[in-house]
Design a protein around this motif. Structure first.
Motif, PDB file in Angstrom:
ATOM      1  N   GLY A 189      -6.917   1.727  -4.289  1.00  0.00           N
ATOM      2  CA  GLY A 189      -5.503   1.775  -3.980  1.00  0.00           C
ATOM      3  C   GLY A 189      -4.798   3.038  -4.427  1.00  0.00           C
ATOM      4  N   ALA A 202       0.813  -1.220   0.000  1.00  0.00           N
ATOM      5  CA  ALA A 202       0.000   0.000   0.000  1.00  0.00           C
ATOM      6  C   ALA A 202       0.844   1.266   0.000  1.00  0.00           C
ATOM      7  N   GLU A 216     -10.474  -2.448   2.842  1.00  0.00           N
ATOM      8  CA  GLU A 216      -9.252  -2.926   3.473  1.00  0.00           C
ATOM      9  C   GLU A 216      -9.598  -4.032   4.464  1.00  0.00           C
TER      10      GLU A 216
END
Length: 518
Positions: free
Chosen positions: A508, A56, A276
């Motif tokens: 993302g 990430a 997430e």
């Protein structure tokens, strides 16, 4: 303004084929040479080379420094052109995908971007095969060809999700004259064509981003320069916020802080529905304690998710009972259906019937952070109080942790997963497919076949049954145990606009260009 902004984003999955013509040239920032906005995060950049990272923190910075052929607009699930004029599948089998590159693109160093640069960027990923790189995203990519501005991707099997993968950080276009063909580029320099250029970088400390005047693509305007400040732990980030060293925070404030944040002091809180998740992963390689399915099933029978979410996370996350999170096509509650409540008697019976001696001793690694330590201690307590397991926690810094679990060093390890693109496929192939990014040694022909089946449908709703079947198989084989699904929090002072658009929790992307001074 002294108010709390609470933004709920509906996550849906739509048609995946992107086509079209258009784009924007980056307009000069209204604030000119204004002081950079400081953004704090605990995410870590493991590599500035897009062929070398699949995490990430790295992908967040890639989305600002590099361009992909396609990208995602906030709140949308179908990619739109960025470096490309348009992209489309050119065959009914969905095995040949073509993009036409814009003809006015240049890297930040001034060199014109060609189709050969795009071809080179993808070939590097296939050739380098970095242990913690994005290769697991492209199991069907056989080769790439370029003819002028036309780039053609040749796939080994039908893959309707390929456009979404192109739109991620894995699709970052690099300068073929600056990035080695067969190894990662070292150092702190970047040659991309994204909305920002990297003016200063110190690993683990700071990245100074300034608007790239050569950028042309889907973004109309950036707010101004941004200084990203990296913190080792959530508590360090909270201390920096309290000391007014930063104006924006994203990933990860301590749960205790988030649950008691005071919005009467000018703090703005954006809370978005997020995809997430966090899983407890098992090393299934032969000879390891978790190689036996019965051991993994016994662990799954004992996990008490509400105790984790209300304890270590203070209610800032929600229990997750399946591989695919809520809001995504095919989501089920397979683990709840199979292991509805913590059941020591069931776990004991599973181990006894498999002839497993108890207690089963195993190492349990996690990234160094106070919150993750609390989570690990809670799981350790749940398992050990039954007398069936002996857990040996291992706390590791992120970069070391990532490399070590890729090598199979630990028996079990917890890893958070932030989706790269808004489709359920991003929670199946990279997490439980053969050669997955968790490097757990797990392989199951039935699951691989189901994954391939889900990828054949442009109408993603048609893959619902296969996704549910995958989740049922995972609940039985237990290569991992889903723990929780997170909400996405962005904090900002009332002197900054645009923080609500920094993240939508699904694609993302880190949209730092949305930030500006008020």
């Amino acid at each position: 303004m002294r108010s709390t902004v609470r933004l709920r984003i509906l996550i849906t999955c739509g048609v995946l084929v992107a086509a079209g013509v258009g784009g924007w040239q980056l307009l000069p920032s209204d604030v000119g040479s204004a002081e950079p906005i400081s953004v704090g995060t605990t995410d870590e950049v493991t590599s500035l080379d897009p062929a070398g990272a699949y995490d990430a923190g790295s992908w967040a910075i890639y989305s600002n420094l590099f361009q992909s052929l396609l990208t995602f607009k906030p709140g949308f699930t179908t990619p739109v052109p960025d470096a490309a004029e348009g992209c489309k599948f050119v065959d009914a089998k969905l095995t040949t995908y073509q993009c036409t590159l814009r003809d006015d693109l240049a890297f930040s160093n001034g060199r014109k971007i060609t189709g050969e640069d795009v071809k080179y960027s993808f070939e590097r990923i296939l050739r380098i095969k970095a242990d913690v790189g994005p290769l697991p995203l492209f199991p069907t990519l056989k080769s790439v060809t370029a003819d002028g501005r036309l780039v053609t991707f040749h796939l080994s099997a039908r893959d309707a999700t390929f456009p979404l993968k192109v739109a991620t950080g894995a699709g970052s276009i690099v300068d073929k004259d600056k990035y080695p063909a067969d190894k990662l580029r070292a150092g702190g320099e970047v040659d991309g064509s994204g909305p920002y250029v990297l003016k200063e970088y110190k690993s683990g400390d700071v990245a100074l981003l300034e608007p790239n005047p050569r950028y042309k693509g889907s973004i109309a305007k950036v707010g101004g320069p941004v200084r990203v400040k990296y913190y080792a732990q959530s508590e360090d980030l909270a201390d920096a916020w309290k000391a007014k060293e930063i104006q924006v925070t994203h990933r990860q404030m301590p749960p205790a802080f988030l649950s008691t944040v005071d919005t009467n002091d000018g703090t703005r809180v954006t809370e978005a529905g997020s995809a997430e998740i966090r899983n407890l992963n098992f090393n299934t390689r032969p000879g390891r304690p978790m190689a036996d399915k019965a051991v993994r099933q016994a662990v799954a029978s004992l996990i008490d998710r509400p105790a984790i979410t209300t304890g270590a996370y203070k209610g800032t996350v929600e229990p997750l009972y399946s591989l695919v999170p809520q809001g995504f096509i095919g989501h089920s509650t397979a683990f709840y259906d199979t292991y509805p409540e913590p059941d020591p008697a069931k776990a004991k019976k599973i181990l006894e019937e498999a002839g497993i001696d108890t207690p089963v001793t195993f190492t349990f690694a996690y990234r160094k952070d106070l919150t993750y330590a609390a989570e690990t201690n809670e799981i350790k307590r749940q398992l050990e109080e039954t007398g069936l397991f002996k857990v040996k926690p291992v706390e590791v810094k992120w970069t070391e942790f990532q490399k070590a679990y890729a090598k199979g060093t630990y028996d079990a390890y917890t890893v958070g997963w932030l989706p790269d693109f808004p489709d359920s496929d991003n929670f199946t192939a990279p997490l439980v497919g053969t050669g997955n990014s968790m490097h757990n040694g797990f392989s199951d022909a039935r699951i691989d076949s189901l994954i391939a089946s889900t990828q054949q449908y442009s109408d993603r709703s048609r893959a619902t049954g296969d996704f549910k079947a995958i989740q049922s198989e995972v609940a039985d084989e237990v290569p991992l145990v889903p723990l929780w699904q997170k909400k996405d929090y962005v904090l900002s002072t009332d002197s900054v606009a645009g923080s609500q658009n920094v993240s939508d929790g699904t694609a993302g992307l880190w949209r730092l260009w949305e930030l500006s001074w008020i």
